[in-house]
Scaffold this motif. Structure first.
Motif, PDB file in Angstrom:
ATOM      1  N   GLY A 144     -63.491 -19.283  34.331  1.00 19.86           N
ATOM      2  CA  GLY A 144     -64.826 -19.428  33.615  1.00 19.86           C
ATOM      3  C   GLY A 144     -65.560 -18.925  34.717  1.00 19.86           C
ATOM      4  O   GLY A 144     -66.603 -18.383  34.527  1.00 19.86           O
ATOM      5  N   ALA A 165     -65.745 -15.233  34.613  1.00 15.33           N
ATOM      6  CA  ALA A 165     -66.600 -14.479  33.789  1.00 15.33           C
ATOM      7  C   ALA A 165     -68.006 -14.782  34.016  1.00 15.33           C
ATOM      8  O   ALA A 165     -68.999 -14.080  33.860  1.00 15.33           O
ATOM      9  CB  ALA A 165     -66.282 -15.348  32.708  1.00 15.33           C
ATOM     10  N   SER A 169     -69.324 -12.387  36.687  1.00 14.09           N
ATOM     11  CA  SER A 169     -69.335 -10.986  36.246  1.00 14.09           C
ATOM     12  C   SER A 169     -70.580 -10.613  35.254  1.00 14.09           C
ATOM     13  O   SER A 169     -70.821  -9.761  35.055  1.00 14.09           O
ATOM     14  CB  SER A 169     -68.082 -10.645  35.208  1.00 14.09           C
ATOM     15  OG  SER A 169     -68.312 -11.400  33.992  1.00 14.09           O
ATOM     16  N   ARG A 170     -71.336 -11.767  34.902  1.00 12.92           N
ATOM     17  CA  ARG A 170     -72.422 -11.513  33.781  1.00 12.92           C
ATOM     18  C   ARG A 170     -73.605 -10.616  34.496  1.00 12.92           C
ATOM     19  O   ARG A 170     -73.992 -10.043  33.556  1.00 12.92           O
ATOM     20  CB  ARG A 170     -73.072 -12.826  33.679  1.00 12.92           C
ATOM     21  CG  ARG A 170     -72.430 -13.876  32.607  1.00 12.92           C
ATOM     22  CD  ARG A 170     -73.143 -14.824  32.328  1.00 12.92           C
ATOM     23  NE  ARG A 170     -74.291 -14.587  31.289  1.00 12.92           N
ATOM     24  CZ  ARG A 170     -75.420 -15.390  31.181  1.00 12.92           C
ATOM     25  NH1 ARG A 170     -75.578 -16.404  32.016  1.00 12.92           N
ATOM     26  NH2 ARG A 170     -76.411 -15.048  30.461  1.00 12.92           N
ATOM     27  N   PHE A 184     -71.753  -6.915  33.734  1.00 13.97           N
ATOM     28  CA  PHE A 184     -70.494  -6.684  32.764  1.00 13.97           C
ATOM     29  C   PHE A 184     -70.994  -5.791  31.652  1.00 13.97           C
ATOM     30  O   PHE A 184     -70.093  -5.119  31.441  1.00 13.97           O
ATOM     31  CB  PHE A 184     -70.016  -8.149  32.259  1.00 13.97           C
ATOM     32  CG  PHE A 184     -70.777  -8.613  31.154  1.00 13.97           C
ATOM     33  CD1 PHE A 184     -71.920  -8.947  31.111  1.00 13.97           C
ATOM     34  CD2 PHE A 184     -70.215  -8.296  29.607  1.00 13.97           C
ATOM     35  CE1 PHE A 184     -72.663  -9.675  29.949  1.00 13.97           C
ATOM     36  CE2 PHE A 184     -71.182  -8.698  28.498  1.00 13.97           C
ATOM     37  CZ  PHE A 184     -72.176  -9.076  28.773  1.00 13.97           C
ATOM     38  N   LEU A 185     -72.165  -5.524  31.576  1.00 21.03           N
ATOM     39  CA  LEU A 185     -72.672  -4.412  30.817  1.00 21.03           C
ATOM     40  C   LEU A 185     -72.332  -3.368  31.108  1.00 21.03           C
ATOM     41  O   LEU A 185     -72.069  -2.199  30.146  1.00 21.03           O
ATOM     42  CB  LEU A 185     -74.346  -4.800  30.329  1.00 21.03           C
ATOM     43  CG  LEU A 185     -74.544  -5.808  29.265  1.00 21.03           C
ATOM     44  CD1 LEU A 185     -75.945  -5.992  29.341  1.00 21.03           C
ATOM     45  CD2 LEU A 185     -73.832  -5.807  28.090  1.00 21.03           C
ATOM     46  N   TYR A 189     -67.585  -3.567  32.071  1.00 24.72           N
ATOM     47  CA  TYR A 189     -67.106  -4.445  31.366  1.00 24.72           C
ATOM     48  C   TYR A 189     -65.669  -5.347  31.806  1.00 24.72           C
ATOM     49  O   TYR A 189     -65.397  -6.423  31.487  1.00 24.72           O
ATOM     50  CB  TYR A 189     -66.711  -3.776  30.039  1.00 24.72           C
ATOM     51  CG  TYR A 189     -65.431  -2.766  30.426  1.00 24.72           C
ATOM     52  CD1 TYR A 189     -64.173  -3.088  29.950  1.00 24.72           C
ATOM     53  CD2 TYR A 189     -65.522  -1.520  30.547  1.00 24.72           C
ATOM     54  CE1 TYR A 189     -63.179  -2.465  30.097  1.00 24.72           C
ATOM     55  CE2 TYR A 189     -64.586  -0.562  30.863  1.00 24.72           C
ATOM     56  CZ  TYR A 189     -63.244  -1.094  30.544  1.00 24.72           C
ATOM     57  OH  TYR A 189     -62.389  -0.313  30.803  1.00 24.72           O
ATOM     58  N   ALA A 220     -65.393  -9.103  33.408  1.00 22.57           N
ATOM     59  CA  ALA A 220     -65.086 -10.056  32.535  1.00 22.57           C
ATOM     60  C   ALA A 220     -63.995  -9.974  31.610  1.00 22.57           C
ATOM     61  O   ALA A 220     -63.450 -10.830  31.169  1.00 22.57           O
ATOM     62  CB  ALA A 220     -66.315 -10.057  31.494  1.00 22.57           C
ATOM     63  N   PRO A 222     -60.415 -11.966  33.034  1.00 27.37           N
ATOM     64  CA  PRO A 222     -60.370 -13.510  33.024  1.00 27.37           C
ATOM     65  C   PRO A 222     -60.476 -13.898  31.460  1.00 27.37           C
ATOM     66  O   PRO A 222     -59.950 -14.849  31.093  1.00 27.37           O
ATOM     67  CB  PRO A 222     -61.659 -13.808  33.608  1.00 27.37           C
ATOM     68  CG  PRO A 222     -62.377 -12.600  34.182  1.00 27.37           C
ATOM     69  CD  PRO A 222     -61.347 -11.380  33.884  1.00 27.37           C
ATOM     70  N   GLY A 223     -61.300 -13.321  30.691  1.00 23.72           N
ATOM     71  CA  GLY A 223     -61.522 -13.553  29.125  1.00 23.72           C
ATOM     72  C   GLY A 223     -60.018 -13.461  28.592  1.00 23.72           C
ATOM     73  O   GLY A 223     -59.634 -14.352  27.761  1.00 23.72           O
ATOM     74  N   ILE A 235     -57.882 -16.393  29.566  1.00 26.23           N
ATOM     75  CA  ILE A 235     -58.153 -17.830  28.943  1.00 26.23           C
ATOM     76  C   ILE A 235     -57.569 -17.706  27.540  1.00 26.23           C
ATOM     77  O   ILE A 235     -56.966 -18.567  26.970  1.00 26.23           O
ATOM     78  CB  ILE A 235     -59.925 -18.017  28.852  1.00 26.23           C
ATOM     79  CG1 ILE A 235     -60.390 -17.946  30.413  1.00 26.23           C
ATOM     80  CG2 ILE A 235     -59.792 -19.420  28.107  1.00 26.23           C
ATOM     81  CD1 ILE A 235     -61.690 -18.263  30.404  1.00 26.23           C
TER      82      ILE A 235
END
Lengths: 338, 295
Positions: free
Chosen positions: B245, B248, B251-252, B255-256, B259, B262, B265-266, B269
């Motif tokens: 978490g 993620a 990475s905000r 991340f755009l 990519y 994120a 880890p996404g 999960i």
């Protein structure tokens, strides 16, 4: 029925007190220094002493508790440390945003989820049923923030169709500000004929609503399907089939009616999950609602605001559940005679 | 179905193990898939230092934000750390958190439900009304408020999640105990003068554990999700801790345009929670066949 309603209200009062007590423990008992939390930043020794006096922290816990309860029920949540405004005013400014977001999401969740659940139950073990069940299993495993980020990546980063976050374009709020009627931007902009603001509001709300809808769809479809499957086994449905009634009318007029009670329960549950989910989703989309307020005030050590937001979100949830409970009587006349 | 068949037939005519195992696998295909995925995650978590080619926290500024390639399968983050290695190490945190939250919630809720269901009456009323208060908060709200009061951090987040979760286990245990309480062997024990404590722990508890175990296995995934969400909003694991978490969340910023920071880890999960949920559903069907496959 009156007796039940009365009992329900007494229980509600008890629970409201319980919720207030938990927040009291959270704000005054658990933190090692509540006065410093309430002041935020780096207060001087004198400031801390003054705050301790003001909060009554030198009094015994019992009298602190009663003072706290009195304040809360008279709507006094203290002042936000970030803005200096009363917390209640902060909440008032933001409650419309949360209401708009959650209401729109629940409408979509129910509009898509219920028909899909019914269809899945009617065509048991077909490809459609299996795929909706697969989606349900997969859907509950997706973290809300990852889903939100994927949607941001696709619709903002790659396609550039929708804004990344916020509730309205900055330019719009300067050039064509929305006159406040209900506090819901979509409704207000339509009412006042502010077309450009409506477009901007719609574009901004799409991704958060989409996120919440996808997150909760799985649950609603699954519960609808299961309660529908149970109802379809009943004798009167078989009788209806034997009489040769049209299938559509059996499913949607007779069977669906019998699932109304479990449906109502779903609405209550879904709303609770929406409010919880909205905390993370509002944070990601920078949505100026109560959930966002909660997270940002925690991050910025604005303790009075975070406790106020917690209490309000819990209160909304309790209210929804009360309404759902009372709607049972509307839906099922048999309950009224109990 | 296969279970009742086994009971009906004398043991010498049972199918050989190979066939029975095959039947079990076809009957519980999703459960087996879940177990397989979960074992991969578990092995990765246990042997993390031996299977990762890079140190998860080694900062290499010259290799910042590299897209996935043959050297770094999942790319690198903005400090040049190998994302794959971090994801593998993150499995340790997530599994430990999920397990501890679940066990802690059972340890708090179980005894409350046991006492509540066994004694009934006003003890039951008081304990259950208190639990109800904890259920009056929308999901995730109470853990957030508790961690805010205690301060962010892994232990506080775990404690907060368990505290907001215990009422479910209290209720489940209470329900199971109330079914057992009226049984003849409990009355017999009482008549023989066995103390309440001994009856509860030695006779009632072992006979009412199944629903709790089933629910626990189904909540395991949810606990992982909730803990990741707490870390994501900055209330759970904090840097330099390694958690999905949190990965993620960090990475905000980029991340755009990058990519992959994120992505891994996404996926981690999602796959872990999915596997755990499949195991939970499977366990429910196996331990509690009355429940039916689709409720």
């Amino acid at each position: 029925m009156l007796k039940y309603v009365a009992l329900r209200l007494v229980l509600l009062i008890f629970i409201v007190f319980g919720v207030a007590s938990i927040t009291f423990v959270l704000s005054r008992v658990l933190p090692s220094s509540p006065a410093e939390l309430m002041l935020g930043g780096r207060p001087t020794v004198e400031q801390v002493a003054a705050a301790r006096q003001e909060l009554g922290l030198d009094l015994p816990l019992v009298s602190q508790y009663f003072a706290y309860i009195r304040e809360i029920f008279s709507g006094d949540f203290g002042d936000s440390l970030r803005t200096g405004e009363p917390v209640l005013a902060e909440i008032g400014k933001r409650i419309g945003a949360t209401f708009e977001l959650t209401t729109l999401s629940i409408i979509f969740v129910l509009l898509i989820g219920i028909p899909l659940g019914v269809l899945s139950a009617v065509r048991q073990n077909t490809a459609l049923d299996n795929s909706t069940r697969a989606i349900a299993v997969v859907g509950v495993a997706i973290p809300s923030f990852i889903l939100a980020m994927v949607l941001q990546l696709v619709f903002n980063g790659m396609l550039g169709w929708l804004p990344l976050q916020g509730r309205l374009d900055r330019l719009i709020s300067l050039d064509n500000p929305i006159e406040t009627v209900t506090g819901l931007f979509l409704v207000d902009s339509l009412l006042t004929g502010n077309w450009s603001a409506f477009q901007s509001a719609l574009a901004h709300i799409t991704l958060p609503v989409l996120t919440l809808t996808i997150l909760l769809l799985a649950m609603v479809v699954r519960i609808t399907r299961n309660s529908m499957v149970e109802v379809l086994k009943d004798d009167y449905i078989r009788t209806a089939f034997a009489y040769g009634l049209p299938k559509k009318s059996i499913y949607y007029r007779h069977a669906l009616k019998a699932t109304l009670i479990p449906m109502l329960t779903i609405v209550g549950l879904t709303y609770g999950n929406l409010l919880g989910g909205a905390v993370v989703v509002e944070y990601i989309f920078d949505w100026p609602g109560l959930g966002g307020l909660l997270v940002f005030s925690i991050i910025e050590n604005d303790y009075p605001a975070s406790i106020g937001a917690t209490l309000f979100l819990a209160a909304i949830y309790l209210l929804i559940n009360l309404i759902v409970d009372l709607l049972y009587f509307v839906v099922d006349p048999r309950l009224r005679s109990v | 179905m296969s279970e009742t068949m086994e009971h009906d037939q004398p043991s010498e005519s049972r199918a050989p193990f190979r066939l029975r195992a095959g039947a079990f696998i076809t009957d519980n295909r999703l459960f087996v898939v879940g177990c397989l995925i979960f074992s991969v995650v578990l092995i990765a978590a246990i042997f993390a230092p031996f299977i990762t080619p890079y140190s998860p926290s080694k900062i290499v500024m010259s290799e910042r934000l590299l897209a996935p390639n043959w050297e770094h399968w999942a790319g690198t983050d903005r400090f040049g750390r190998d994302i794959m290695s971090r994801v593998v190490f993150g499995a340790r945190t997530s599994l430990a958190v999920g397990l501890s939250v679940m066990l802690l919630a059972i340890v708090i809720g179980g005894p409350i439900g046991l006492i509540s269901g066994y004694f009934g009456g006003w003890v039951d009323t008081i304990l259950m009304r208190i639990s109800d208060v904890f259920l009056a908060f929308p999901p995730l709200l109470l853990p957030i408020a508790i961690t805010a009061a205690l301060g962010p951090g892994l232990w506080n987040a775990m404690f907060a999640l368990a505290v907001s979760w215990f009422p479910w286990y209290a209720r489940i245990m209470r329900g199971a105990v109330m079914r057992i309480r009226k049984e003849l062997f409990i009355d017999a024990a009482k008549t023989m003068g066995v103390s309440h404590m001994v009856i509860m722990v030695r006779h009632v508890l072992p006979n009412s554990m199944t629903p709790t175990i089933v629910q626990g296995s189904m909540d395991f995934g949810y606990a992982i999700l909730a803990a990741a969400s707490l870390s994501f909003i900055g209330l759970g694991v904090r840097p330099p801790g390694i958690e999905w978490g949190l990965m993620a969340a960090t990475s905000r910023v980029q991340f755009l345009s990058h990519y992959w920071t994120a992505l891994a880890p996404g996926i981690a999960i999602f796959t872990t929670v999915l596997a755990v949920n499949l195991i939970g559903d499977g366990l429910r069907d196996i331990l509690d066949p009355k429940h039916g496959e689709d409720s």
